[in-house]
Write a protein that holds these residues in place. Structure first.
Motif, mmCIF file in Angstrom:
data_model
loop_
_atom_site.group_PDB
_atom_site.id
_atom_site.type_symbol
_atom_site.label_atom_id
_atom_site.label_comp_id
_atom_site.label_asym_id
_atom_site.label_seq_id
_atom_site.Cartn_x
_atom_site.Cartn_y
_atom_site.Cartn_z
ATOM 1 N N ALA A 1 0.848 -1.192 0.000
ATOM 2 C CA ALA A 1 0.000 0.000 0.000
ATOM 3 C C ALA A 1 0.884 1.242 0.000
ATOM 4 O O ALA A 1 1.789 1.359 0.839
ATOM 5 C CB ALA A 1 -0.924 0.010 1.217
ATOM 6 N N TYR A 2 0.635 2.120 -0.940
ATOM 7 C CA TYR A 2 1.296 3.423 -0.974
ATOM 8 C C TYR A 2 0.216 4.479 -0.790
ATOM 9 O O TYR A 2 -0.746 4.533 -1.565
ATOM 10 C CB TYR A 2 2.031 3.634 -2.291
ATOM 11 N N ILE A 3 0.356 5.312 0.225
ATOM 12 C CA ILE A 3 -0.671 6.271 0.594
ATOM 13 C C ILE A 3 -0.047 7.648 0.751
ATOM 14 O O ILE A 3 0.911 7.811 1.520
ATOM 15 C CB ILE A 3 -1.366 5.862 1.910
ATOM 16 N N GLY A 4 -0.563 8.641 0.008
ATOM 17 C CA GLY A 4 -0.062 10.003 0.144
ATOM 18 C C GLY A 4 0.017 10.701 -1.197
ATOM 19 O O GLY A 4 -0.123 10.079 -2.262
ATOM 20 N N ALA A 5 0.234 11.997 -1.166
ATOM 21 C CA ALA A 5 0.343 12.785 -2.386
ATOM 22 C C ALA A 5 1.492 12.263 -3.247
ATOM 23 O O ALA A 5 2.595 12.029 -2.749
ATOM 24 C CB ALA A 5 0.569 14.249 -2.037
ATOM 25 N N GLY A 6 1.226 12.053 -4.522
ATOM 26 C CA GLY A 6 2.246 11.555 -5.435
ATOM 27 C C GLY A 6 2.414 10.046 -5.422
ATOM 28 O O GLY A 6 3.309 9.520 -6.100
ATOM 29 N N ALA A 7 1.560 9.329 -4.696
ATOM 30 C CA ALA A 7 1.714 7.871 -4.590
ATOM 31 C C ALA A 7 1.581 7.170 -5.938
ATOM 32 O O ALA A 7 2.164 6.102 -6.149
ATOM 33 C CB ALA A 7 0.689 7.313 -3.604
ATOM 34 N N LEU A 8 0.830 7.768 -6.872
ATOM 35 C CA LEU A 8 0.645 7.125 -8.173
ATOM 36 C C LEU A 8 1.982 6.876 -8.870
ATOM 37 O O LEU A 8 2.118 5.908 -9.636
ATOM 38 C CB LEU A 8 -0.263 7.977 -9.058
ATOM 39 N N ASP A 9 2.972 7.713 -8.607
ATOM 40 C CA ASP A 9 4.277 7.541 -9.238
ATOM 41 C C ASP A 9 4.950 6.230 -8.828
ATOM 42 O O ASP A 9 5.941 5.822 -9.447
ATOM 43 C CB ASP A 9 5.191 8.716 -8.893
ATOM 44 N N ARG A 10 4.425 5.569 -7.796
ATOM 45 C CA ARG A 10 4.987 4.280 -7.357
ATOM 46 C C ARG A 10 4.435 3.102 -8.150
ATOM 47 O O ARG A 10 4.832 1.964 -7.895
ATOM 48 C CB ARG A 10 4.704 4.062 -5.863
ATOM 49 N N LEU A 11 3.524 3.350 -9.075
ATOM 50 C CA LEU A 11 2.901 2.250 -9.806
ATOM 51 C C LEU A 11 3.922 1.374 -10.520
ATOM 52 O O LEU A 11 3.812 0.141 -10.530
ATOM 53 C CB LEU A 11 1.868 2.792 -10.802
ATOM 54 N N GLY A 12 4.912 2.016 -11.142
ATOM 55 C CA GLY A 12 5.925 1.231 -11.843
ATOM 56 C C GLY A 12 6.635 0.254 -10.935
ATOM 57 O O GLY A 12 6.828 -0.922 -11.286
ATOM 58 N N SER A 13 7.024 0.703 -9.749
ATOM 59 C CA SER A 13 7.712 -0.195 -8.825
ATOM 60 C C SER A 13 6.788 -1.293 -8.324
ATOM 61 O O SER A 13 7.230 -2.413 -8.048
ATOM 62 C CB SER A 13 8.301 0.587 -7.642
ATOM 63 N N VAL A 14 5.478 -1.004 -8.229
ATOM 64 C CA VAL A 14 4.517 -2.027 -7.801
ATOM 65 C C VAL A 14 4.459 -3.159 -8.819
ATOM 66 O O VAL A 14 4.551 -4.348 -8.456
ATOM 67 C CB VAL A 14 3.117 -1.411 -7.582
ATOM 68 N N VAL A 15 4.300 -2.820 -10.104
ATOM 69 C CA VAL A 15 4.192 -3.890 -11.100
ATOM 70 C C VAL A 15 5.518 -4.633 -11.239
ATOM 71 O O VAL A 15 5.536 -5.851 -11.501
ATOM 72 C CB VAL A 15 3.695 -3.354 -12.463
ATOM 73 N N GLU A 16 6.629 -3.946 -11.074
ATOM 74 C CA GLU A 16 7.920 -4.625 -11.110
ATOM 75 C C GLU A 16 8.049 -5.602 -9.947
ATOM 76 O O GLU A 16 8.514 -6.739 -10.119
ATOM 77 C CB GLU A 16 9.053 -3.600 -11.077
ATOM 78 N N THR A 17 7.649 -5.174 -8.758
ATOM 79 C CA THR A 17 7.709 -6.043 -7.585
ATOM 80 C C THR A 17 6.849 -7.283 -7.776
ATOM 81 O O THR A 17 7.239 -8.403 -7.379
ATOM 82 C CB THR A 17 7.234 -5.277 -6.333
ATOM 83 N N LEU A 18 5.679 -7.102 -8.388
ATOM 84 C CA LEU A 18 4.742 -8.218 -8.562
ATOM 85 C C LEU A 18 5.045 -9.049 -9.810
ATOM 86 O O LEU A 18 4.426 -10.092 -10.014
ATOM 87 C CB LEU A 18 3.313 -7.686 -8.643
ATOM 88 N N GLY A 19 5.969 -8.600 -10.639
ATOM 89 C CA GLY A 19 6.304 -9.337 -11.853
ATOM 90 C C GLY A 19 5.233 -9.279 -12.923
ATOM 91 O O GLY A 19 5.117 -10.173 -13.766
ATOM 92 N N VAL A 20 4.445 -8.213 -12.925
ATOM 93 C CA VAL A 20 3.346 -8.066 -13.882
ATOM 94 C C VAL A 20 3.887 -7.635 -15.242
ATOM 95 O O VAL A 20 4.722 -6.733 -15.327
ATOM 96 C CB VAL A 20 2.318 -7.034 -13.357
ATOM 97 N N GLN A 21 3.368 -8.262 -16.316
ATOM 98 C CA GLN A 21 3.789 -7.924 -17.669
ATOM 99 C C GLN A 21 2.648 -7.467 -18.574
ATOM 100 O O GLN A 21 2.840 -6.656 -19.469
ATOM 101 C CB GLN A 21 4.475 -9.140 -18.322
ATOM 102 N N ARG A 22 1.425 -7.983 -18.331
ATOM 103 C CA ARG A 22 0.298 -7.698 -19.237
ATOM 104 C C ARG A 22 -0.920 -7.224 -18.430
ATOM 105 O O ARG A 22 -1.950 -7.905 -18.378
ATOM 106 C CB ARG A 22 -0.051 -8.958 -20.039
ATOM 107 N N PRO A 23 -0.822 -6.059 -17.813
ATOM 108 C CA PRO A 23 -1.944 -5.577 -17.006
ATOM 109 C C PRO A 23 -3.064 -4.983 -17.868
ATOM 110 O O PRO A 23 -2.795 -4.386 -18.920
ATOM 111 C CB PRO A 23 -1.304 -4.489 -16.140
ATOM 112 N N VAL A 24 -4.286 -5.158 -17.421
ATOM 113 C CA VAL A 24 -5.429 -4.480 -18.029
ATOM 114 C C VAL A 24 -5.925 -3.417 -17.054
ATOM 115 O O VAL A 24 -6.238 -3.731 -15.896
ATOM 116 C CB VAL A 24 -6.563 -5.462 -18.373
ATOM 117 N N VAL A 25 -5.954 -2.178 -17.505
ATOM 118 C CA VAL A 25 -6.451 -1.079 -16.688
ATOM 119 C C VAL A 25 -7.960 -0.995 -16.875
ATOM 120 O O VAL A 25 -8.449 -0.775 -17.990
ATOM 121 C CB VAL A 25 -5.791 0.263 -17.077
#
Length: 387
Positions: free
Chosen positions: A12-36
Protein backbone atom coordinates in the motif's frame (compact mmCIF):
# COMPACT_ATOMS: atom_id res chain seq x y z
CA UNK A 1 -10.46 -15.09 23.35
CA UNK A 2 -11.84 -15.19 19.81
CA UNK A 3 -9.20 -15.17 17.10
CA UNK A 4 -9.75 -12.48 14.46
CA UNK A 5 -8.75 -13.31 10.89
CA UNK A 6 -7.16 -10.17 9.42
CA UNK A 7 -6.49 -9.69 5.70
CA UNK A 8 -4.94 -6.58 4.14
CA UNK A 9 -3.34 -5.66 0.79
CA UNK A 10 0.27 -6.83 0.57
CA UNK A 11 1.46 -3.44 -0.69
CA UNK A 12 0.00 0.00 0.00
CA UNK A 13 1.30 3.42 -0.97
CA UNK A 14 -0.67 6.27 0.59
CA UNK A 15 -0.06 10.00 0.14
CA UNK A 16 0.34 12.79 -2.39
CA UNK A 17 2.25 11.55 -5.43
CA UNK A 18 1.71 7.87 -4.59
CA UNK A 19 0.64 7.12 -8.17
CA UNK A 20 4.28 7.54 -9.24
CA UNK A 21 4.99 4.28 -7.36
CA UNK A 22 2.90 2.25 -9.81
CA UNK A 23 5.92 1.23 -11.84
CA UNK A 24 7.71 -0.20 -8.82
CA UNK A 25 4.52 -2.03 -7.80
CA UNK A 26 4.19 -3.89 -11.10
CA UNK A 27 7.92 -4.62 -11.11
CA UNK A 28 7.71 -6.04 -7.59
CA UNK A 29 4.74 -8.22 -8.56
CA UNK A 30 6.30 -9.34 -11.85
CA UNK A 31 3.35 -8.07 -13.88
CA UNK A 32 3.79 -7.92 -17.67
CA UNK A 33 0.30 -7.70 -19.24
CA UNK A 34 -1.94 -5.58 -17.01
CA UNK A 35 -5.43 -4.48 -18.03
CA UNK A 36 -6.45 -1.08 -16.69
CA UNK A 37 -10.17 -1.22 -15.82
CA UNK A 38 -11.69 2.26 -15.66
CA UNK A 39 -14.41 4.53 -17.04
CA UNK A 40 -14.66 7.15 -19.75
CA UNK A 41 -14.29 10.03 -17.28
CA UNK A 42 -10.80 8.85 -16.27
CA UNK A 43 -9.90 8.77 -19.97
CA UNK A 44 -11.26 12.27 -20.60
CA UNK A 45 -9.49 13.60 -17.50
CA UNK A 46 -6.16 12.20 -18.73
CA UNK A 47 -5.65 10.01 -15.68
CA UNK A 48 -5.97 6.75 -17.60
CA UNK A 49 -3.26 7.80 -20.05
CA UNK A 50 -0.96 8.74 -17.18
CA UNK A 51 -1.43 5.27 -15.72
CA UNK A 52 -0.78 3.63 -19.09
CA UNK A 53 2.40 5.69 -19.50
CA UNK A 54 3.66 4.67 -16.06
CA UNK A 55 2.98 1.02 -16.89
CA UNK A 56 4.74 1.28 -20.25
CA UNK A 57 7.73 3.01 -18.66
CA UNK A 58 7.94 0.06 -16.26
CA UNK A 59 8.34 -2.31 -19.20
CA UNK A 60 4.84 -3.80 -19.26
CA UNK A 61 2.38 -4.04 -22.15
CA UNK A 62 -0.80 -2.50 -20.78
CA UNK A 63 -4.33 -2.68 -22.18
CA UNK A 64 -7.13 -0.20 -21.45
CA UNK A 65 -10.74 -1.16 -20.79
CA UNK A 66 -12.78 1.99 -20.19
CA UNK A 67 -16.28 0.53 -20.40
CA UNK A 68 -17.17 0.23 -16.73
CA UNK A 69 -20.54 1.62 -15.64
CA UNK A 70 -21.79 3.02 -12.33
CA UNK A 71 -22.96 0.18 -10.09
CA UNK A 72 -21.66 -2.58 -12.40
CA UNK A 73 -24.02 -5.28 -13.61
CA UNK A 74 -23.50 -8.84 -14.74
CA UNK A 75 -24.21 -7.66 -18.30
CA UNK A 76 -21.61 -4.89 -18.10
CA UNK A 77 -18.88 -7.40 -17.23
CA UNK A 78 -19.04 -9.13 -20.63
CA UNK A 79 -17.00 -6.63 -22.68
CA UNK A 80 -14.48 -6.28 -19.86
CA UNK A 81 -13.98 -10.04 -19.68
CA UNK A 82 -13.41 -10.12 -23.44
CA UNK A 83 -10.73 -7.42 -23.05
CA UNK A 84 -8.99 -9.31 -20.25
CA UNK A 85 -9.03 -12.53 -22.28
CA UNK A 86 -7.78 -10.79 -25.44
CA UNK A 87 -4.84 -9.37 -23.49
CA UNK A 88 -4.14 -12.71 -21.79
CA UNK A 89 -3.83 -10.50 -18.74
CA UNK A 90 -1.66 -11.35 -15.75
CA UNK A 91 -3.14 -8.59 -13.56
CA UNK A 92 -6.06 -6.15 -13.47
CA UNK A 93 -5.81 -2.56 -12.28
CA UNK A 94 -9.00 -0.95 -11.00
CA UNK A 95 -8.76 2.82 -11.58
CA UNK A 96 -11.61 5.03 -10.39
CA UNK A 97 -14.35 4.95 -7.78
CA UNK A 98 -15.93 1.87 -6.28
CA UNK A 99 -17.51 0.78 -9.57
CA UNK A 100 -14.30 0.37 -11.62
CA UNK A 101 -12.61 -1.31 -8.64
CA UNK A 102 -15.56 -3.68 -8.16
CA UNK A 103 -15.52 -4.42 -11.89
CA UNK A 104 -11.80 -5.18 -11.82
CA UNK A 105 -12.30 -7.56 -8.90
CA UNK A 106 -15.09 -9.40 -10.68
CA UNK A 107 -13.06 -9.71 -13.91
CA UNK A 108 -10.10 -11.01 -11.95
CA UNK A 109 -12.11 -13.95 -10.66
CA UNK A 110 -14.20 -14.62 -13.76
CA UNK A 111 -11.09 -14.75 -15.95
CA UNK A 112 -9.21 -17.09 -13.62
CA UNK A 113 -12.04 -19.36 -12.50
CA UNK A 114 -15.02 -18.86 -14.83
CA UNK A 115 -18.68 -19.20 -13.98
CA UNK A 116 -21.02 -16.29 -13.31
CA UNK A 117 -21.03 -13.73 -10.50
CA UNK A 118 -24.05 -15.47 -9.01
CA UNK A 119 -21.70 -18.36 -8.20
CA UNK A 120 -19.69 -16.08 -5.92
CA UNK A 121 -22.47 -14.29 -4.03
CA UNK A 122 -22.70 -14.27 -0.24
CA UNK A 123 -22.44 -16.12 2.00
CA UNK A 124 -19.37 -17.40 0.11
CA UNK A 125 -16.51 -16.75 0.62
CA UNK A 126 -14.47 -17.39 -2.53
CA UNK A 127 -10.77 -18.08 -2.00
CA UNK A 128 -9.84 -19.75 -5.31
CA UNK A 129 -7.87 -18.64 -8.39
CA UNK A 130 -7.89 -14.95 -9.33
CA UNK A 131 -5.66 -12.51 -11.17
CA UNK A 132 -3.68 -10.12 -8.97
CA UNK A 133 -5.67 -6.93 -8.39
CA UNK A 134 -4.09 -3.48 -8.09
CA UNK A 135 -6.52 -0.81 -6.88
CA UNK A 136 -6.13 2.93 -7.51
CA UNK A 137 -9.10 4.83 -6.00
CA UNK A 138 -10.05 8.26 -7.29
CA UNK A 139 -12.82 8.88 -4.75
CA UNK A 140 -12.71 8.95 -0.95
CA UNK A 141 -15.42 6.60 0.20
CA UNK A 142 -15.88 3.07 -1.10
CA UNK A 143 -12.76 1.66 0.56
CA UNK A 144 -12.84 -1.05 -2.12
CA UNK A 145 -9.07 -0.70 -2.51
CA UNK A 146 -8.67 -2.49 0.83
CA UNK A 147 -11.60 -4.91 1.00
CA UNK A 148 -12.26 -8.56 0.27
CA UNK A 149 -15.66 -7.83 -1.31
CA UNK A 150 -17.14 -6.85 -4.63
CA UNK A 151 -20.74 -5.85 -5.37
CA UNK A 152 -22.28 -6.64 -8.76
CA UNK A 153 -25.95 -6.19 -9.75
CA UNK A 154 -27.75 -9.13 -11.37
CA UNK A 155 -29.03 -7.69 -14.66
CA UNK A 156 -32.01 -10.05 -14.67
CA UNK A 157 -33.30 -9.48 -11.13
CA UNK A 158 -31.86 -6.05 -10.16
CA UNK A 159 -30.37 -7.69 -7.07
CA UNK A 160 -27.10 -6.21 -5.88
CA UNK A 161 -25.02 -9.28 -5.07
CA UNK A 162 -22.38 -9.08 -2.35
CA UNK A 163 -19.50 -11.36 -3.31
CA UNK A 164 -16.99 -11.96 -0.49
CA UNK A 165 -13.67 -13.73 -0.19
CA UNK A 166 -9.91 -13.26 -0.07
CA UNK A 167 -9.67 -13.64 -3.84
CA UNK A 168 -11.38 -10.25 -4.21
CA UNK A 169 -8.81 -8.49 -2.00
CA UNK A 170 -6.38 -6.26 -3.94
CA UNK A 171 -2.78 -7.36 -3.66
CA UNK A 172 -1.67 -3.72 -3.90
CA UNK A 173 -3.31 -0.35 -3.49
CA UNK A 174 -2.21 3.17 -4.38
CA UNK A 175 -4.03 5.97 -2.55
CA UNK A 176 -3.13 9.39 -3.96
CA UNK A 177 -5.01 12.52 -2.86
CA UNK A 178 -4.16 14.28 -6.12
CA UNK A 179 -6.56 11.93 -7.93
CA UNK A 180 -9.53 13.24 -5.90
CA UNK A 181 -9.11 16.99 -6.24
CA UNK A 182 -11.66 17.32 -9.05
CA UNK A 183 -14.45 15.43 -7.28
CA UNK A 184 -17.70 17.46 -7.37
CA UNK A 185 -19.44 18.35 -4.11
CA UNK A 186 -22.26 15.80 -4.45
CA UNK A 187 -19.84 12.93 -5.07
CA UNK A 188 -17.60 14.14 -2.23
CA UNK A 189 -20.58 14.10 0.14
CA UNK A 190 -21.95 10.72 -0.89
CA UNK A 191 -18.63 8.91 -0.84
CA UNK A 192 -17.69 10.63 2.41
CA UNK A 193 -20.84 9.47 4.20
CA UNK A 194 -20.15 6.03 2.71
CA UNK A 195 -16.75 5.99 4.45
CA UNK A 196 -18.34 7.11 7.72
CA UNK A 197 -20.94 4.36 7.41
CA UNK A 198 -18.20 1.78 6.87
CA UNK A 199 -16.44 2.93 10.02
CA UNK A 200 -19.52 3.04 12.25
CA UNK A 201 -20.89 -0.29 11.02
CA UNK A 202 -17.51 -1.98 11.39
CA UNK A 203 -17.37 -0.77 15.00
CA UNK A 204 -20.89 -1.85 16.00
CA UNK A 205 -20.85 -5.06 13.93
CA UNK A 206 -21.22 -8.34 15.80
CA UNK A 207 -17.98 -9.35 14.04
CA UNK A 208 -15.95 -6.38 15.31
CA UNK A 209 -12.52 -7.06 16.78
CA UNK A 210 -9.79 -4.99 18.44
CA UNK A 211 -7.87 -4.58 15.16
CA UNK A 212 -10.83 -3.31 13.17
CA UNK A 213 -11.99 -1.17 16.11
CA UNK A 214 -8.87 1.00 16.06
CA UNK A 215 -9.12 1.64 12.32
CA UNK A 216 -12.85 2.36 12.54
CA UNK A 217 -12.56 4.88 15.37
CA UNK A 218 -9.67 6.69 13.67
CA UNK A 219 -11.61 6.86 10.39
CA UNK A 220 -14.82 8.24 11.88
CA UNK A 221 -12.91 10.88 13.86
CA UNK A 222 -11.27 12.07 10.64
CA UNK A 223 -14.40 12.00 8.48
CA UNK A 224 -16.52 14.08 10.82
CA UNK A 225 -13.82 16.76 10.83
CA UNK A 226 -13.07 16.78 7.11
CA UNK A 227 -16.27 15.93 5.23
CA UNK A 228 -18.02 19.27 5.69
CA UNK A 229 -14.79 20.97 4.61
CA UNK A 230 -14.45 19.12 1.30
CA UNK A 231 -18.16 19.60 0.59
CA UNK A 232 -17.82 23.36 1.09
CA UNK A 233 -14.45 23.70 -0.66
CA UNK A 234 -13.27 21.01 -3.03
CA UNK A 235 -9.84 22.62 -3.27
CA UNK A 236 -9.13 22.01 0.45
CA UNK A 237 -6.20 19.65 -0.14
CA UNK A 238 -5.58 18.96 3.54
CA UNK A 239 -9.17 17.83 4.05
CA UNK A 240 -9.08 15.83 0.80
CA UNK A 241 -5.96 13.99 1.98
CA UNK A 242 -7.56 13.27 5.34
CA UNK A 243 -10.64 11.82 3.64
CA UNK A 244 -8.51 9.53 1.47
CA UNK A 245 -6.72 8.08 4.47
CA UNK A 246 -9.97 7.72 6.42
CA UNK A 247 -11.67 5.98 3.51
CA UNK A 248 -8.91 3.38 3.30
CA UNK A 249 -8.89 2.89 7.08
CA UNK A 250 -12.66 2.40 7.06
CA UNK A 251 -12.33 -0.05 4.18
CA UNK A 252 -9.76 -2.07 6.11
CA UNK A 253 -12.02 -1.96 9.16
CA UNK A 254 -15.19 -3.27 7.55
CA UNK A 255 -13.32 -5.77 5.39
CA UNK A 256 -12.18 -7.40 8.62
CA UNK A 257 -15.34 -6.87 10.67
CA UNK A 258 -18.16 -6.74 8.10
CA UNK A 259 -20.89 -4.17 7.62
CA UNK A 260 -24.40 -4.33 9.00
CA UNK A 261 -27.97 -3.15 8.43
CA UNK A 262 -27.30 0.09 6.54
CA UNK A 263 -25.44 -1.79 3.83
CA UNK A 264 -27.93 -4.65 3.78
CA UNK A 265 -30.73 -2.16 3.07
CA UNK A 266 -28.64 0.06 0.81
CA UNK A 267 -27.83 -2.51 -1.86
CA UNK A 268 -31.48 -3.12 -2.88
CA UNK A 269 -32.07 0.64 -3.21
CA UNK A 270 -29.13 0.81 -5.60
CA UNK A 271 -30.17 -2.29 -7.50
CA UNK A 272 -33.82 -1.32 -8.02
CA UNK A 273 -33.54 2.45 -8.38
CA UNK A 274 -29.95 2.96 -9.60
CA UNK A 275 -29.03 5.18 -6.68
CA UNK A 276 -25.27 5.45 -6.14
CA UNK A 277 -24.10 3.24 -3.28
CA UNK A 278 -22.75 6.02 -1.09
CA UNK A 279 -25.92 8.07 -1.51
CA UNK A 280 -28.21 5.18 -0.60
CA UNK A 281 -26.11 4.60 2.53
CA UNK A 282 -26.46 8.27 3.41
CA UNK A 283 -30.23 8.11 2.98
CA UNK A 284 -30.34 5.29 5.54
CA UNK A 285 -27.62 6.06 8.09
CA UNK A 286 -29.49 8.30 10.58
CA UNK A 287 -32.68 6.22 10.62
CA UNK A 288 -30.92 2.86 10.91
CA UNK A 289 -28.68 4.20 13.68
CA UNK A 290 -31.75 5.45 15.54
CA UNK A 291 -33.35 1.99 15.13
CA UNK A 292 -30.23 0.21 16.40
CA UNK A 293 -28.78 2.50 19.04
CA UNK A 294 -30.36 1.10 22.21
CA UNK A 295 -29.08 -2.40 21.40
CA UNK A 296 -25.44 -1.27 21.70
CA UNK A 297 -25.36 1.95 23.68
CA UNK A 298 -21.73 1.49 24.68
CA UNK A 299 -20.48 0.96 21.13
CA UNK A 300 -22.45 3.85 19.64
CA UNK A 301 -21.33 6.01 22.57
CA UNK A 302 -17.71 5.21 21.70
CA UNK A 303 -18.43 6.44 18.16
CA UNK A 304 -19.85 9.70 19.51
CA UNK A 305 -16.81 10.29 21.69
CA UNK A 306 -14.40 9.46 18.86
CA UNK A 307 -16.22 11.95 16.64
CA UNK A 308 -16.12 14.52 19.48
CA UNK A 309 -19.90 14.86 19.41
CA UNK A 310 -19.79 14.71 23.23
CA UNK A 311 -17.10 14.93 25.85
CA UNK A 312 -15.42 11.85 27.28
CA UNK A 313 -17.41 12.19 30.52
CA UNK A 314 -20.84 11.86 28.86
CA UNK A 315 -22.78 8.75 29.87
CA UNK A 316 -23.42 6.10 27.23
CA UNK A 317 -27.10 6.84 26.65
CA UNK A 318 -26.54 10.57 26.24
CA UNK A 319 -23.56 10.01 23.94
CA UNK A 320 -25.22 7.37 21.78
CA UNK A 321 -28.35 9.42 21.18
CA UNK A 322 -26.21 12.51 20.50
CA UNK A 323 -24.58 10.46 17.73
CA UNK A 324 -27.97 9.99 16.05
CA UNK A 325 -28.53 13.74 16.18
CA UNK A 326 -25.09 14.45 14.72
CA UNK A 327 -25.59 12.00 11.83
CA UNK A 328 -28.92 13.68 11.07
CA UNK A 329 -27.23 17.11 11.07
CA UNK A 330 -24.31 15.93 8.97
CA UNK A 331 -26.56 14.46 6.27
CA UNK A 332 -28.57 17.70 6.27
CA UNK A 333 -25.41 19.81 6.02
CA UNK A 334 -24.22 17.89 2.95
CA UNK A 335 -27.73 17.96 1.50
CA UNK A 336 -28.47 14.25 1.31
CA UNK A 337 -31.83 13.84 -0.49
CA UNK A 338 -34.59 11.48 0.57
CA UNK A 339 -35.75 8.87 -1.96
CA UNK A 340 -38.73 11.15 -2.58
CA UNK A 341 -36.72 14.30 -3.26
CA UNK A 342 -34.28 12.22 -5.32
CA UNK A 343 -37.20 11.56 -7.66
CA UNK A 344 -38.24 7.98 -6.89
CA UNK A 345 -41.97 7.49 -7.46
CA UNK A 346 -43.91 6.71 -4.26
CA UNK A 347 -45.93 3.84 -5.75
CA UNK A 348 -42.85 2.31 -7.36
CA UNK A 349 -41.02 2.56 -4.02
CA UNK A 350 -43.87 0.96 -2.07
CA UNK A 351 -44.37 -1.86 -4.56
CA UNK A 352 -40.81 -3.08 -4.17
CA UNK A 353 -40.37 -2.90 -0.40
CA UNK A 354 -41.10 -6.56 0.36
CA UNK A 355 -38.67 -7.78 -2.27
CA UNK A 356 -36.06 -5.26 -1.13
CA UNK A 357 -36.43 -6.42 2.48
CA UNK A 358 -35.98 -10.05 1.40
CA UNK A 359 -32.87 -9.15 -0.57
CA UNK A 360 -31.47 -7.15 2.35
CA UNK A 361 -31.86 -10.10 4.70
CA UNK A 362 -30.46 -12.56 2.14
CA UNK A 363 -27.21 -10.55 1.93
CA UNK A 364 -26.38 -11.53 5.51
CA UNK A 365 -25.35 -8.00 6.52
CA UNK A 366 -28.39 -7.27 8.75
CA UNK A 367 -27.47 -10.28 10.90
CA UNK A 368 -24.31 -8.40 11.94
CA UNK A 369 -26.35 -5.46 13.27
CA UNK A 370 -26.62 -4.83 17.04
CA UNK A 371 -30.40 -5.04 16.66
CA UNK A 372 -31.26 -7.71 14.11
CA UNK A 373 -34.45 -6.77 12.24
CA UNK A 374 -37.10 -8.93 10.66
CA UNK A 375 -38.53 -8.25 7.21
CA UNK A 376 -41.42 -6.16 8.54
CA UNK A 377 -39.04 -3.90 10.47
CA UNK A 378 -36.91 -3.39 7.36
CA UNK A 379 -40.00 -2.47 5.35
CA UNK A 380 -40.89 -0.01 8.12
CA UNK A 381 -37.46 1.61 7.89
CA UNK A 382 -37.75 1.88 4.11
CA UNK A 383 -41.11 3.64 4.57
CA UNK A 384 -39.63 5.95 7.21
CA UNK A 385 -36.78 7.22 5.04
CA UNK A 386 -38.87 7.76 1.88
CA UNK A 387 -39.96 11.28 2.91
Amino acid sequence: MTVAAIALPRLAYIGAGALDRLGSVVETLGVQRPVVVTDSFMVTAGVAQRVLDLLSDAGTTPTLFDGTVPDPTTASLGPGLEAVRAADADAVIGLGGGSPMDTAKALSVLFAHGGTMGDYRAPGPYTGPALPIIAIPTTAGSGSEATQFTVITDSDTDEKMLCPGLSFLPIATIVDVDLTMSMPARLSADTGVDALTHAIEAYVSRKANPFSDGLALAAMRTVVGALRRVYADGSDREARAAMMVASTQAGMAFSNASVALVHGMSRPIGGHFHVAHGLSNAMLLPAVTRFSVDAALDRYADCARAMRVVGDSADDRTAAHALVDELTRLCADVEVPTPATYGIDADDWSSRLSVMAEQALASGSPANNPRVPDADEIVGLYREIYQ
